[in-house]
Design a protein around this motif. Structure first.
Motif, mmCIF file in Angstrom:
data_model
loop_
_atom_site.group_PDB
_atom_site.id
_atom_site.type_symbol
_atom_site.label_atom_id
_atom_site.label_comp_id
_atom_site.label_asym_id
_atom_site.label_seq_id
_atom_site.Cartn_x
_atom_site.Cartn_y
_atom_site.Cartn_z
ATOM 1 N N MET A 1 8.423 8.915 -8.849
ATOM 2 C CA MET A 1 8.238 8.580 -7.454
ATOM 3 C C MET A 1 8.739 9.713 -6.543
ATOM 4 O O MET A 1 9.558 10.533 -6.933
ATOM 5 N N THR A 2 8.239 9.729 -5.330
ATOM 6 C CA THR A 2 8.592 10.787 -4.393
ATOM 7 C C THR A 2 9.860 10.411 -3.644
ATOM 8 O O THR A 2 9.882 9.443 -2.902
ATOM 9 N N GLU A 3 10.953 11.197 -3.834
ATOM 10 C CA GLU A 3 12.248 10.819 -3.272
ATOM 11 C C GLU A 3 12.265 10.864 -1.760
ATOM 12 O O GLU A 3 13.055 10.176 -1.131
ATOM 13 N N GLU A 4 11.360 11.694 -1.156
ATOM 14 C CA GLU A 4 11.388 11.820 0.292
ATOM 15 C C GLU A 4 10.949 10.548 0.995
ATOM 16 O O GLU A 4 11.218 10.353 2.170
ATOM 17 N N ARG A 5 10.228 9.697 0.304
ATOM 18 C CA ARG A 5 9.721 8.485 0.935
ATOM 19 C C ARG A 5 10.832 7.455 1.082
ATOM 20 O O ARG A 5 11.724 7.342 0.257
ATOM 21 N N GLU A 6 10.682 6.668 2.142
ATOM 22 C CA GLU A 6 11.612 5.559 2.333
ATOM 23 C C GLU A 6 11.404 4.540 1.221
ATOM 24 O O GLU A 6 10.271 4.264 0.819
ATOM 25 N N HIS A 7 12.490 3.971 0.727
ATOM 26 C CA HIS A 7 12.397 3.033 -0.388
ATOM 27 C C HIS A 7 13.244 1.789 -0.121
ATOM 28 O O HIS A 7 14.374 1.885 0.366
ATOM 29 N N TYR A 8 12.672 0.636 -0.420
ATOM 30 C CA TYR A 8 13.409 -0.640 -0.391
ATOM 31 C C TYR A 8 13.224 -1.329 -1.737
ATOM 32 O O TYR A 8 12.230 -1.096 -2.431
ATOM 33 N N GLU A 9 14.159 -2.179 -2.070
ATOM 34 C CA GLU A 9 13.955 -2.960 -3.295
ATOM 35 C C GLU A 9 12.723 -3.857 -3.149
ATOM 36 O O GLU A 9 11.947 -4.024 -4.087
ATOM 37 N N GLY A 152 4.046 0.896 -3.598
ATOM 38 C CA GLY A 152 4.499 0.672 -2.233
ATOM 39 C C GLY A 152 3.330 0.354 -1.322
ATOM 40 O O GLY A 152 2.270 -0.073 -1.776
ATOM 41 N N VAL A 153 3.537 0.572 -0.024
ATOM 42 C CA VAL A 153 2.507 0.242 0.963
ATOM 43 C C VAL A 153 2.316 1.418 1.916
ATOM 44 O O VAL A 153 3.202 2.256 2.096
ATOM 45 N N THR A 154 1.127 1.456 2.522
ATOM 46 C CA THR A 154 0.854 2.409 3.593
ATOM 47 C C THR A 154 0.622 1.632 4.881
ATOM 48 O O THR A 154 0.183 0.476 4.855
ATOM 49 N N CYS A 155 0.932 2.257 6.010
ATOM 50 C CA CYS A 155 0.890 1.554 7.299
ATOM 51 C C CYS A 155 0.194 2.426 8.337
ATOM 52 O O CYS A 155 0.139 3.653 8.212
ATOM 53 N N ASP A 156 -0.314 1.771 9.374
ATOM 54 C CA ASP A 156 -0.872 2.529 10.498
ATOM 55 C C ASP A 156 0.224 3.234 11.280
ATOM 56 O O ASP A 156 0.033 4.342 11.778
ATOM 57 N N GLU A 157 1.375 2.566 11.432
ATOM 58 C CA GLU A 157 2.395 3.036 12.371
ATOM 59 C C GLU A 157 3.576 3.740 11.704
ATOM 60 O O GLU A 157 4.393 4.358 12.395
ATOM 61 N N LEU A 158 3.729 3.621 10.375
ATOM 62 C CA LEU A 158 4.879 4.183 9.673
ATOM 63 C C LEU A 158 4.424 5.045 8.516
ATOM 64 O O LEU A 158 3.293 4.929 8.044
ATOM 65 N N ASP A 159 5.308 5.895 8.028
ATOM 66 C CA ASP A 159 5.028 6.644 6.811
ATOM 67 C C ASP A 159 5.009 5.684 5.622
ATOM 68 O O ASP A 159 5.579 4.586 5.692
ATOM 69 N N PRO A 160 4.383 6.089 4.527
ATOM 70 C CA PRO A 160 4.362 5.224 3.334
ATOM 71 C C PRO A 160 5.763 4.805 2.898
ATOM 72 O O PRO A 160 6.715 5.574 3.014
ATOM 73 N N ILE A 161 5.856 3.582 2.403
ATOM 74 C CA ILE A 161 7.137 3.014 1.982
ATOM 75 C C ILE A 161 7.015 2.577 0.528
ATOM 76 O O ILE A 161 6.064 1.880 0.161
ATOM 77 N N GLU A 162 7.983 2.999 -0.301
ATOM 78 C CA GLU A 162 7.999 2.580 -1.696
ATOM 79 C C GLU A 162 8.874 1.346 -1.858
ATOM 80 O O GLU A 162 9.805 1.118 -1.083
ATOM 81 N N ALA A 163 8.558 0.544 -2.880
ATOM 82 C CA ALA A 163 9.350 -0.653 -3.144
ATOM 83 C C ALA A 163 9.220 -1.043 -4.611
ATOM 84 O O ALA A 163 8.207 -0.753 -5.260
ATOM 85 N N ASP A 164 10.245 -1.725 -5.117
ATOM 86 C CA ASP A 164 10.183 -2.246 -6.486
ATOM 87 C C ASP A 164 9.368 -3.533 -6.547
ATOM 88 O O ASP A 164 8.873 -3.909 -7.605
ATOM 89 N N LEU A 165 9.285 -4.225 -5.403
ATOM 90 C CA LEU A 165 8.466 -5.443 -5.303
ATOM 91 C C LEU A 165 7.746 -5.419 -3.964
ATOM 92 O O LEU A 165 8.369 -5.162 -2.928
ATOM 93 N N ILE A 166 6.449 -5.686 -3.996
ATOM 94 C CA ILE A 166 5.680 -5.832 -2.756
ATOM 95 C C ILE A 166 5.136 -7.253 -2.718
ATOM 96 O O ILE A 166 4.414 -7.667 -3.631
ATOM 97 N N VAL A 167 5.513 -7.997 -1.692
ATOM 98 C CA VAL A 167 5.036 -9.373 -1.529
ATOM 99 C C VAL A 167 3.952 -9.369 -0.456
ATOM 100 O O VAL A 167 4.227 -9.090 0.711
ATOM 101 N N ALA A 168 2.721 -9.661 -0.861
ATOM 102 C CA ALA A 168 1.623 -9.750 0.102
ATOM 103 C C ALA A 168 1.542 -11.183 0.607
ATOM 104 O O ALA A 168 1.047 -12.074 -0.073
#
Length: 557
Positions: A1-9, A152-168
C-alpha cells in the motif's frame, strides 16, 4: 500500500441507519472509523416510508446502539395498524395487529432528516473517541484498488483514503456496490419505486382524527383498484405533527402500465377513504421519492468483496412482502453485524475474512431468511408463471371468484391470512395479490364511503418548486446515452418528477425532423432530479450522484 495516503482502520460511506449502526459498533470495538456522508448532514438525501421496527429476534436494534433513540429521534409509536381493500368507493378494512406485533418489541414512525441527523451527531461523538469522526459534503465516487484488490475509496472532494474495512452504506443507488460488481440496474422487476408526501397537521388534530392519544400512532395500508392495474399499494403513517402518505409500486409494473407516480399518489390522496383523516385543509410540506430493492430477489447472500462490505439498501436488505414493510431495522442489523465481523477477524491478513464472517452472521442471525424466504422462491416458480396467473385471474373474474371470496368464511380466512407472516412472505408478485383479490374483497365485503374528499394536491410543478436544490451548474450527474424513444421514453412517465404533459421535469419527449422524417426523441434536464435512480433502470443513462452537498436537499425525508 502507498504510505502517503491517509489510512483508517474503517471507512463507512453513508450515515443513514445502516452506516450509523456500523460506525457506532466499530467505535464500541475501539476501531478507528471515518464516516463520509454525501449530504450537508445525514438525512438530507434520504427518504423512507417511515416505520422503524425493533424486532425481538434481531441481534441488534437501533435503541441498543443509541440509548434514548426513541425519545430523541422518533415521531410516534405505531399502536394501530390496518389494511384497507378498496373497490371504487367501497372499502373493507382488516386489523393487522397480530402481524404488526409478531416478533415486534416496538415500532415507531420516523422522518429521515430528523432521525439521521440525530444519529450523525451521536456517531461523530463515538467515532471521534477512536480517532475518526464524520465528514459531510463528501461524495465517495469509487473504490481504490491496489493490484486489483479493493483497499480504500476515492472521493470528489478528498484524496484517496485507504482502509482495512470499507462499509458501503451508501443506499439503494450505491456507487460502491456497482463499482465492485455486486449490483446492477438491469432488471426493473427487482425494484420498487416509492413516492411520499409529508403533510402538515397539528398534533391535537392527528389525535382527534385518528382517535389516538398523544403517545400513540396509526399506520394504514391501501390496496385494490384505486391504482388501477399497477402492482403495489399505499400507506399513511402518523408523525408527531405531520402525516407521511405515499405509494410503493413494482417498477416493472409502473413501466408496463405507463403509470405516472405522482398521479398514483394523488389517486390515494383524493380517495373518499382519506377525507376523514385529511379534512378540508391540505398543506403538503414535501414531496420525495426513492427506489427500494426487492430483497426477495436481490438481497445479497455474500455482500462483500475484498475489504468491502455492503449494508442496508446497498445490500438489498429491504423486506417488502405484502403488508410486511421493514428496511431500516435490517440496515441496523446489517451494519452492526458487519462491524462485529471486522472486530472478530481484526488482524487477519485475508482481505475477505471480515466479509465472509459478516455473511455467516447474517445467515446465523436469521436475517437472510427474513429477507429472502426460501418459501417465496418455491411459490414464485409456480405462482408467477403467466399461464398460472392468467388462469387464476379468469377464475377470480368470474362469478366463482366472487362467491369464493364473498362469503363469511372467506372473510374470516382472509383476516387470518393477512396476519400470517408465513403466508404474506410467499405471496407471488402478480396482479392477483395487489389488485384483483383486494378489489373483490372490497366489493363483496366493503362498506360504501360517502365522505366528500376536498383535497387538491399540488401540481407536479409546485411539488418540484417546493424542494430545495443546490444545483451543480455545468456538471450534470446523469448523461442520457440514447435519446431514442425506444431506449429511454419510459423515464418520461416512470420518473417521479416527470410527466408526459409536463415540460418542467427531468425527462420529456419532443418531435424532431430527421432526413424528412419525424422522430420522437427524449431530452433530459437534471436540475429537478430527486436522485431516486429510477431512470438508471428504465432509460439508457450513465448515472452517478451529484458531488458532495449538491443536488436535492430534503427537509423531512
Amino acid at each position: 500500500m502507498t504510505e502517503e495516503r491517509e489510512h483508517y482502520e474503517a471507512v463507512v460511506v453513508g450515515c443513514g441507519p445502516g452506516g450509523a449502526a456500523a460506525a457506532a459498533r466499530l467505535a464500541d470495538h475501539g476501531v478507528e472509523t471515518l464516516v463520509l456522508e454525501r449530504g450537508v448532514e445525514a438525512g438530507s438525501k434520504n427518504v423512507s416510508g417511515g416505520l422503524i421496527y425493533a424486532e425481538e429476534s434481531a441481534p441488534y436494534t437501533i435503541d441498543d446502539l443509541f440509548e434514548g433513540f426513541r425519545e430523541e429521534a422518533a415521531e410516534r409509536p405505531v399502536t394501530d395498524y390496518q389494511i384497507h381493500n378498496i373497490a371504487g368507493n367501497k372499502v373493507k378494512s382488516y386489523d393487522l395487529t397480530d402481524l404488526h406485533e409478531h416478533d415486534t418489541d416496538w415500532c415507531d414512525a420516523v422522518l429521515r432528516r430528523k432521525m439521521d441527523s440525530r444519529l450523525e451527531a451521536r456517531v461523530h461523538e463515538k467515532t471521534s473517541e477512536t480517532g475518526g469522526g464524520v465528514l459531510t459534503n463528501v461524495r465517495v465516487n469509487g473504490l481504490l484498488r491496489d493490484d486489483g484488490e479493493i483497499v480504500g475509496v476515492t472521493c470528489d472532494e478528498l484524496d484517496p483514503i485507504e482502509a482495512d474495512l470499507i462499509v458501503a452504506a451508501d443506499g439503494v443507488n450505491s456507487e460502491l456496490a456497482r463499482d465492485a460488481g455486486l449490483m446492477d440496474w438491469e432488471e426493473p422487476d427487482e425494484w420498487f419505486q416509492g413516492v411520499k408526501a409529508v403533510v402538515d397537521m397539528e398534533p391535537d388534530v392527528i389525535d382527534d382524527r385518528f382517535d389516538i392519544d398523544e403517545d400513540e400512532g396509526a399506520a394504514h395500508l391501501f390496496s385494490g383498484d384505486l391504482f388501477e392495474d399497477v402492482r403495489g399499494g399505499g400507506f399513511l403513517y402518523t408523525n408527531e405533527d405531520s402525516l407521511s402518505i405515499g405509494t410503493v409500486f413494482h417498477l416493472d409494473s409502473l413501466v408496463a402500465e405507463q403509470a405516472e407516480p405522482h398521479e398514483l399518489l394523488d389517486a390515494l390522496l383524493t380517495h373518499p377513504v382519506m377525507a376523514h383523516w385529511l379534512g378540508d385543509e391540505y398543506d403538503e410540506r414535501e414531496y420525495g421519492a426513492k427506489l427500494v430493492p426487492d430483497s426477495k430477489k436481490v438481497a445479497h447472500r455474500e455482500p462483500y468483496r475484498d475489504r468491502l462490505v455492503l449494508v442496508g439498501d446497498a445490500a438489498g436488505q429491504m423486506q417488502a412482502q405484502g403488508p410486511i414493510i421493514k428496511g431500516m431495522n435490517h440496515a441496523v442489523t446489517g451494519g452492526a453485524l458487519a462491524a462485529d465481523a471486522f472486530a472478530i477477524t481484526r488482524g487477519n491478513a485475508d482481505p475477505e475474512a471480515a466479509g465472509r464472517r459478516y455473511a455467516k452472521l447474517l445467515e446465523e442471525s436469521g436475517t437472510m431468511d427474513k429477507l429472502r424466504p426460501r418459501r417465496y422462491d418455491l411459490a414464485r416458480t409456480v405462482g408467477e408463471r403467466d399461464v398460472v396467473t392468467n388462469a387464476v385471474e379468469r377464475v377470480l373474474d368470474s362469478r366463482v371468484g366472487s362467491l369464493a371470496l364473498g362469503n363469511p368464511v372467506a372473510d374470516r380466512v382472509l383476516k387470518r391470512a393477512y396476519n400470517s407472516p408465513f403466508l404474506v412472505s410467499m405471496i407471488p408478485d402478480t396482479r392477483t395479490g395487489y389488485v384483483t383479490v383486494p378489489a373483490i374483497v372490497g366489493e363483496e365485503h366493503g362498506r360504501t364511503i360517502r365522505w366528500e374528499n376536498g383535497v387538491e394536491p399540488p401540481s407536479l410543478e409546485a411539488r418540484i418548486g417546493g424542494l430545495t436544490y443546490d444545483t451543480d451548474v455545468g456538471n450534470p450527474h446523469i448523461e442520457l446515452l440514447d435519446d431514442s424513444a425506444e431506449a429511454s421514453e419510459a423515464a418520461v412517465y416512470a420518473c417521479p418528477v416527470s410527466a408526459e404533459d409536463f415540460g418542467g421535469g427531468c425527462y420529456r419527449t419532443e418531435q424532431v425532423q430527421t432526413n424528412g422524417d419525424e422522430e420522437t426523441v427524449v431530452s433530459l434536464d437534471t436540475q429537478p432530479c430527486v436522485e431516486c435512480g429510477t431512470c438508471a433502470i428504465v432509460a439508457d443513462t450513465a448515472w452517478e450522484h451529484p458531488r458532495g452537498g449538491k443536488g436535492v436537499e430534503y427537509r423531512e425525508g
